[in-house]
Design a protein around this motif. Structure first.
Motif, PDB file in Angstrom:
ATOM      1  N   PHE A  39       0.848  -1.185   0.000  1.00  0.00           N
ATOM      2  CA  PHE A  39       0.000   0.000   0.000  1.00  0.00           C
ATOM      3  C   PHE A  39       0.887   1.239   0.000  1.00  0.00           C
ATOM      4  N   SER A  40       0.342   2.320  -0.503  1.00  0.00           N
ATOM      5  CA  SER A  40       1.003   3.613  -0.400  1.00  0.00           C
ATOM      6  C   SER A  40      -0.077   4.680  -0.381  1.00  0.00           C
ATOM      7  N   ALA A  41       0.203   5.782   0.291  1.00  0.00           N
ATOM      8  CA  ALA A  41      -0.763   6.875   0.400  1.00  0.00           C
ATOM      9  C   ALA A  41      -0.007   8.194   0.487  1.00  0.00           C
ATOM     10  N   ASN A  42      -0.576   9.213  -0.145  1.00  0.00           N
ATOM     11  CA  ASN A  42      -0.002  10.558  -0.142  1.00  0.00           C
ATOM     12  C   ASN A  42      -0.939  11.502   0.579  1.00  0.00           C
ATOM     13  N   ASN A  43      -0.432  12.700   0.858  1.00  0.00           N
ATOM     14  CA  ASN A  43      -1.260  13.785   1.393  1.00  0.00           C
ATOM     15  C   ASN A  43      -1.847  13.449   2.768  1.00  0.00           C
ATOM     16  N   LEU A  44      -1.071  12.755   3.591  1.00  0.00           N
ATOM     17  CA  LEU A  44      -1.526  12.354   4.920  1.00  0.00           C
ATOM     18  C   LEU A  44      -0.953  13.263   5.992  1.00  0.00           C
ATOM     19  N   MET A  45      -1.806  13.687   6.898  1.00  0.00           N
ATOM     20  CA  MET A  45      -1.395  14.537   8.005  1.00  0.00           C
ATOM     21  C   MET A  45      -1.348  13.692   9.291  1.00  0.00           C
ATOM     22  N   PHE A  46      -0.235  13.791  10.001  1.00  0.00           N
ATOM     23  CA  PHE A  46      -0.076  13.067  11.266  1.00  0.00           C
ATOM     24  C   PHE A  46      -1.028  13.637  12.311  1.00  0.00           C
ATOM     25  N   VAL A  47      -1.746  12.744  13.015  1.00  0.00           N
ATOM     26  CA  VAL A  47      -2.715  13.160  14.023  1.00  0.00           C
ATOM     27  C   VAL A  47      -2.263  12.775  15.425  1.00  0.00           C
ATOM     28  N   SER A  48      -1.918  11.486  15.629  1.00  0.00           N
ATOM     29  CA  SER A  48      -1.536  11.058  16.974  1.00  0.00           C
ATOM     30  C   SER A  48      -0.686   9.791  16.936  1.00  0.00           C
ATOM     31  N   LYS A  49      -0.078   9.499  18.105  1.00  0.00           N
ATOM     32  CA  LYS A  49       0.772   8.327  18.254  1.00  0.00           C
ATOM     33  C   LYS A  49       0.453   7.655  19.582  1.00  0.00           C
ATOM     34  N   LYS A  50       0.392   6.346  19.568  1.00  0.00           N
ATOM     35  CA  LYS A  50       0.195   5.562  20.790  1.00  0.00           C
ATOM     36  C   LYS A  50       1.286   4.506  20.834  1.00  0.00           C
ATOM     37  N   GLN A  51       1.973   4.396  21.963  1.00  0.00           N
ATOM     38  CA  GLN A  51       3.059   3.427  22.102  1.00  0.00           C
ATOM     39  C   GLN A  51       2.583   2.204  22.864  1.00  0.00           C
ATOM     40  N   TYR A  52       2.913   1.054  22.294  1.00  0.00           N
ATOM     41  CA  TYR A  52       2.624  -0.229  22.922  1.00  0.00           C
ATOM     42  C   TYR A  52       3.929  -1.003  23.050  1.00  0.00           C
ATOM     43  N   GLU A  53       3.887  -2.115  23.748  1.00  0.00           N
ATOM     44  CA  GLU A  53       5.091  -2.912  23.955  1.00  0.00           C
ATOM     45  C   GLU A  53       5.661  -3.436  22.637  1.00  0.00           C
ATOM     46  N   LYS A  54       4.789  -3.901  21.740  1.00  0.00           N
ATOM     47  CA  LYS A  54       5.255  -4.519  20.500  1.00  0.00           C
ATOM     48  C   LYS A  54       5.347  -3.565  19.315  1.00  0.00           C
ATOM     49  N   CYS A  55       4.639  -2.449  19.359  1.00  0.00           N
ATOM     50  CA  CYS A  55       4.650  -1.541  18.209  1.00  0.00           C
ATOM     51  C   CYS A  55       4.170  -0.152  18.610  1.00  0.00           C
TER      52      CYS A  55
ATOM     53  N   TYR B 112       0.702   0.766  11.738  1.00  0.00           N
ATOM     54  CA  TYR B 112       1.472   0.059  12.758  1.00  0.00           C
ATOM     55  C   TYR B 112       2.958   0.092  12.405  1.00  0.00           C
ATOM     56  N   ASP B 113       3.783   0.531  13.340  1.00  0.00           N
ATOM     57  CA  ASP B 113       5.243   0.575  13.176  1.00  0.00           C
ATOM     58  C   ASP B 113       5.851  -0.420  14.157  1.00  0.00           C
ATOM     59  N   PHE B 114       6.108  -1.646  13.686  1.00  0.00           N
ATOM     60  CA  PHE B 114       6.648  -2.687  14.550  1.00  0.00           C
ATOM     61  C   PHE B 114       8.135  -2.494  14.831  1.00  0.00           C
ATOM     62  N   LEU B 115       8.830  -1.723  14.003  1.00  0.00           N
ATOM     63  CA  LEU B 115      10.252  -1.447  14.253  1.00  0.00           C
ATOM     64  C   LEU B 115      10.439  -0.319  15.266  1.00  0.00           C
ATOM     65  N   LYS B 116       9.390   0.457  15.500  1.00  0.00           N
ATOM     66  CA  LYS B 116       9.409   1.582  16.444  1.00  0.00           C
ATOM     67  C   LYS B 116      10.491   2.606  16.100  1.00  0.00           C
ATOM     68  N   THR B 117      10.679   2.888  14.820  1.00  0.00           N
ATOM     69  CA  THR B 117      11.725   3.821  14.400  1.00  0.00           C
ATOM     70  C   THR B 117      11.180   5.121  13.824  1.00  0.00           C
ATOM     71  N   ALA B 118       9.918   5.155  13.437  1.00  0.00           N
ATOM     72  CA  ALA B 118       9.357   6.331  12.766  1.00  0.00           C
ATOM     73  C   ALA B 118       8.981   7.418  13.765  1.00  0.00           C
TER      74      ALA B 118
END
Length: 79
Positions: free
Chosen positions: A4-20, A37-43
């Motif tokens: 998948f890919s998407a353009n024109n996206l505005m960041f709204v919020s972030k939630k941290q969990y143990e795995k991602c 979902y960011d499983f590498l937790k790098t973004a």
């Protein structure tokens, strides 16, 4: 898995969990929200900037948009 890919996206919020980390993005043109979902937790993202994101759709029992990469959307920033 599908790409998948998407353009024109505005960041709204972030939630941290143990795995991602889970990011919420809103499409500026359609007002549709995406849960990424960011499983590498790098973004990390900045409020008020537009982004292009890409990754994989994991469709085992639930639909997950798994982040592979992103870049700032400079093409749509002036809209």
């Amino acid at each position: 898995m599908f790409n998948f890919s998407a353009n024109n996206l505005m960041f709204v919020s972030k939630k941290q969990y143990e795995k991602c980390n889970v990011f919420i993005f809103k499409d500026k043109t359609t007002n549709r929200c995406y849960k990424i979902y960011d499983f590498l937790k790098t973004a990390s993202f900045d409020l008020g900037k537009l982004y292009c994101i890409f990754g994989k759709i994991n469709s085992s029992d639930k639909l997950y948009l798994v982040l592979d990469g992103f870049k700032e959307d400079k093409k749509n920033a002036s809209l």
